[in-house]
Design an enzyme around this catalytic site. Structure first.
Site, PDB file in Angstrom:
ATOM      1  N   GLY B 216      -7.086   0.419   1.181  1.00 52.71           N
ATOM      2  CA  GLY B 216      -6.638  -0.681   2.034  1.00 52.71           C
ATOM      3  C   GLY B 216      -5.154  -0.927   1.861  1.00 52.71           C
ATOM      4  O   GLY B 216      -4.367   0.006   1.659  1.00 52.71           O
ATOM      5  N   SER B 217      -4.779  -2.188   1.916  1.00 56.48           N
ATOM      6  CA  SER B 217      -3.353  -2.530   1.973  1.00 56.48           C
ATOM      7  C   SER B 217      -2.601  -2.188   0.697  1.00 56.48           C
ATOM      8  O   SER B 217      -1.368  -2.169   0.703  1.00 56.48           O
ATOM      9  CB  SER B 217      -3.185  -4.015   2.276  1.00 56.48           C
ATOM     10  OG  SER B 217      -3.775  -4.293   3.536  1.00 56.48           O
TER      11      SER B 217
END
Lengths: 479, 483
Positions: B216-217
């Site tokens: 993810g981020s």
């Protein structure tokens, strides 16, 4: 008695005493090694076992001195040595059993080594009794039919309801008043005497030949009767009691004795054919025989934990010199103290120890054959070679089974296996060998020594056929 | 009859020779191949018969062997079983060994070459051979803080000392009790093992090392590093950060977590984009840089490379041949990007250590049976992922994430903390994984930590901050207060 004879007798007995000392010393080293490896101290049980073995050996030795002074000095020491090594290994396995019981929270089982020492006393006593009761071995050939029948009854006794016990699928045990024993082991001796008596008397007649096949003369059909009877007996043991080993042993001994008595090669061939038929029938009829054969061909099948495989792991772990007494894992092998005791020996004493054991058996068998060769009567020849054959065959069948040379059949390892019936029977056989050895050797040193050693000049083979000789226990033939 | 007796004797001799030859084969020639068959328990018992060396953490055993009276003679016990299970593994006579028990078996069992002198000494002294001990780099305070913080959650924590690569905490949750699998009670072991296997939370899965997740981020750190490395961007570079980003060649729109544009007029600086975790800006950036630049930056941080710590960790992956929309998604740690907690901790450690990645390792010292030091692990450089200058720049940007961005829950009073949140979507309908990568203190980093919490709940970027950041804070605090 001449001076030569006396000197030779003394020398033989002195040798026996020294050899007994060696056998007991080796036993003591084994027992103490086990103790020091597994307990760091010498246990009271070890001292008790060693003194028991020593006492019984001394008594047997004294009886031999009195009753069979000229006997081969090596027989008793070899039997004691095998028993001693067996007891040391059983003692070592007792510790493993004890540990297992403690870990499972079960009561600690009674020492099998202690029991073995007690059985040795019984064995030595019966050996002495044999020498005292049988003053001349030729006397016991008088009852061929009685003995054979008795042996037969003993073999089949476990089948009597309420008397027999089935252990591990084989109906071999008889239990009376809480004491169980294997009558087949005693029957082994009785039948060998019975077979030898019968063949000493009728062997010649069975040797009459008629037809020839492939240049080998074959017996008359009616002479096949005795062999067929023993074959049927062996098959019934196999079928009714599921005991492959005993069945094979009885039949094998009879065929060998038949061969010696008739001097005809056709008998072993016929015997082999009948054995093959019986084996094929057994394989066809019984799942347990098929399993034995399958595990012989591939013992490592499945998860590799068949009895044979477990025994082989032990032997392999032993290598050339062995792990050392107390330093291997013989307790991982089932029946490590009885049927598979050879695997335990192989693991802890190595190939060297195994070969040593084989050599002891070889010497025992060779001495048996030597007695057969020197004893002056036909019955003696057959009995001595019969006993040698029982020892050789039984050893081969059980060791061959454990080492995957042949399919595994349940038989005790002579003198080594934990178990009273087998030990006692084997000591009686050694007693008989000692008795015959005495007769052969005293005749060799002093042809006319002692009272009752009247020499009847007659060809040896005639003797067995004349009941007159049997009824004259003092009669003696020299070829 | 003498002729017949002779023949009988020959038959017996043949039997004797057959037995002897067969025995020679079994006991000498073929002994090794028989000995190594699967059904033979002796190999196991031989190993158990030696006292196995301890596994130590800060001088205290987390795995130790005590003598027993049963056939296996030594029992392996784990005083803090579940908390350290992801490190120690288990040592079972039925199921073999895992973790350090397996990776360092030769030392622990005493068969390692480095222990040859000890073996000789023991032989001459007549003592039973013993195994050597292994001392780990684990910081017990950090390990226990991570274990406590993860309690009741499904996830993992990996903490690294950036300057050396020493693993300070390796925790997987839920965990198992290695004592149950290492006992001598066969049925108990089997029951425990099958129970663990049947458990849907997979307690025996090592989520810290053996499991990869979409990062993810947190992967935006890699994208940002690639952007700085390209020379075309600096923290103040203005990027487009609209409300939605139309993925190239498709009709699909990528949203920001906030469902709004990242800055006034849909414009945002690189630093701000990282701080608020702007998806549209980083997706655009990913396509500007290209898949190759992203991949080479990811590889410099250790992606696509098998790692042993000494247990083998799962290999983190960057997609091999992504097209333009896939590249955009990869740039924000979605699509087929996969990373272990260890990998993301290494990304943090590389940034913290001026761009130089040290090899992550668990074993600090190998000790002899008498606890004398036989060897000590010297820190080794794994790669140079960034220049020192860029690393420092990125670290400052990460401090912004905590101080004024999405990572507010990682703040520690009186300590400068840097970090990056992450929320990785898995499948539609299941909650995303919450991530946090943290570094502290910023001025001279002592610890880089990665936290992942599976399907943490909540669908917004805040879940990384809400669930994972507090765990990271607890671990960082434990490390800092201990020094």
């Amino acid at each position: 008695m001449s001076a030569t004879a006396s000197r030779s007798r003394n020398r033989a007995r002195t040798q026996e005493a020294w050899l007994l000392g060696c056998a007991l010393f080796i036993t003591a080293v084994g027992m103490v090694t086990v103790d020091l490896t597994l307990r760091d101290t010498i246990t009271a049980l070890t001292l008790r076992i060693l003194s028991t073995l020593l006492g019984a050996s001394v008594i047997a030795h004294i009886v031999i001195r009195i009753r069979a002074a000229h006997a081969d000095p090596i027989l008793l020491p070899l039997a004691v040595l095998l028993t001693g090594i067996g007891t040391a290994v059983i003692h070592r396995l007792d510790f493993a059993d004890e540990l297992r019981a403690i870990n499972r929270g079960e009561p600690i089982p009674a020492s099998k080594a202690g029991a073995q020492a007690t059985w040795f006393v019984v064995g030595a006593a019966l050996l002495a009794l044999t020498l005292i009761a049988v003053r001349d071995h030729r006397r016991i050939q008088r009852y061929p039919w009685t003995l054979t029948l008795l042996g037969l009854l003993m073999v089949l006794a476990p089948l009597v309801p309420g008397l027999g016990r089935t252990i591990r699928g084989a109906t071999l045990w008889v239990s009376i008043a809480g004491l169980s024993f294997q009558p087949a082991e005693i029957a082994k001796v009785v039948l060998t005497v019975g077979f030898a008596s019968y063949l000493a008397r009728h062997g010649r007649a069975l040797g009459a030949l008629r037809a020839r096949f492939m240049r080998i003369p074959f017996p008359r059909p009616r002479d096949l009767g005795p062999l067929l009877t023993v074959w049927a007996l062996s098959l019934s043991v196999l079928i009714l009691q599921r005991d492959l080993g005993t069945s094979l042993l009885f039949f094998g001994v009879f065929v060998v004795l038949l061969y010696l008595a008739t001097e005809q090669r056709s008998w072993p061939l016929i015997g082999l054919a009948m054995f093959s038929t019986g084996a094929a029938v057994a394989w066809w009829m019984f799942a347990h025989v098929q399993i034995r054969v399958a595990l012989w061909l591939d013992p490592f099948v499945g998860d590799g934990t068949s009895q044979v495989a477990l025994g082989l792991y032990g032997l392999a772990n032993g290598g050339l010199f062995g792990a050392g007494l107390g330093a291997g894992y013989p307790q991982l092998v089932p029946f490590a103290e009885s049927d598979f005791i050879f695997a335990s020996i192989g693991e802890e004493l190595g190939l060297v120890g195994c070969i040593a054991i084989l050599m002891i058996y070889a010497v025992l068998v060779a001495r048996g054959l030597k007695i057969a060769n020197t004893v002056r009567d036909r019955f003696g020849l057959l009995l001595a070679s019969g006993i040698a054959t029982v020892l050789a065959l039984q050893t081969f069948v059980v060791l061959g089974g454990v080492t995957r040379l042949i399919p595994l059949t349940g038989l005790t390892t002579p003198f080594l296996s934990s178990g009273g019936s087998s030990l006692v029977a084997n000591f009686i056989m050694v007693g008989l060998l000692i008795r015959m050895s005495h007769a052969a050797r005293s005749a060799a040193t002093t042809p006319a020594a002692g009272p009752g050693f009247d020499v009847v000049s007659a060809p040896r083979h005639d003797m067995a056929q004349t009941t007159q000789v049997i009824e004259l226990p003092n009669a003696r033939n020299i070829t | 009859m003498n002729k017949q007796l002779g023949r009988l004797a020959i038959a017996f001799i043949v039997m004797l020779v057959a037995l002897a030859m067969n025995l020679s084969f079994i006991q000498v020639v073929g002994a090794d191949s028989i000995d190594s068959k699967a059904g033979n328990r002796r190999n196991l018992l031989r190993e158990y018969s030696r006292q196995r060396g301890a596994i130590l953490v800060a001088g205290r055993p987390i795995a130790t062997s005590t003598a027993t009276q049963d056939t296996l003679t030594h029992l392996r016990t784990y005083p803090d079983g579940p908390a350290y299970a992801s490190v120690t593994g288990f040592y079972s006579f039925l199921y073999g060994a895992t973790g350090i028990e397996r990776a360092e078996n030769s030392v622990l069992s005493g068969s390692a070459d480095s222990l040859v002198v000890d073996r000789l000494q023991q032989l001459f002294a007549g003592r039973k051979p013993r195994g050597g001990a292994v001392s780990l780099t684990i910081n017990p305070a950090a390990q226990e803080a991570a274990w406590k913080a993860l309690r009741g959650r499904t996830g993992a924590v990996v903490a690294i000392e950036p300057s050396t690569g020493r693993l300070l905490a390796v925790v997987s949750s839920p965990s198992f009790d290695p004592n149950l699998l290492s006992s001598h009670d066969g049925t108990g072991i089997k029951r425990a093992y099958s129970d663990y296997l049947a458990d849907p939370t997979q307690p025996m899965l090592n989520r810290a090392l053996a499991r990869t997740y979409p990062p993810g981020s947190t992967f935006k750190l890699v994208t940002a590093a690639a952007a700085l490395a390209s020379g075309k961007f600096n923290p103040e570079s203005v990027l487009p950060g609209p409300k939605t980003y139309r993925l190239p060649l498709t009709t699909k729109d990528l949203n920001n977590w906030s469902r709004s544009q990242c800055g006034p007029g849909g414009k945002v600086t690189l630093a701000k984009a990282l701080a608020i975790s702007c998806n549209t800006a980083f997706a655009w950036l990913g396509n500007e840089l290209g898949a190759d630049a992203l991949r080479s930056q990811a590889r410099a941080f250790g992606f696509d490379f098998p790692v042993k710590v000494p247990m083998s960790a799962a290999v983190s992956r960057f997609p091999t041949n992504p097209d333009a929309p896939q590249t955009a998604l990869s740039a924000i740690g979605q699509f087929d990007v996969r990373a272990t907690a260890l990998q993301m901790a290494q990304v943090g450690a590389g940034i913290a250590h001026q761009g130089v990645l040290m090899s992550a390792h668990l074993v600090d010292e190998v000790l002899g049976p008498d606890l004398s030091v036989l060897s000590r692990t010297t820190p080794r450089v794994f790669s140079t992922a960034m220049t020192a200058e860029h690393a420092q720049t990125l670290l400052m940007m990460m401090e912004g994430v905590v101080s004024k961005g999405t990572g507010s829950n990682a703040r520690i009073r009186g300590v400068r903390v840097a970090g990056k949140t992450g929320t990785a979507q898995t499948q539609p309908g299941t909650p995303p994984h919450a991530w946090f990568v943290g570094i502290a203190p910023v001025q001279s980093p002592k610890v880089a930590v990665a936290v992942v919490i599976e399907n943490g709940g909540g669908s917004a970027e805040v879940s990384g901050n809400r669930l994972a950041a507090p765990v990271a804070r607890a671990v960082m605090q434990a490390v800092l207060s201990g020094k």
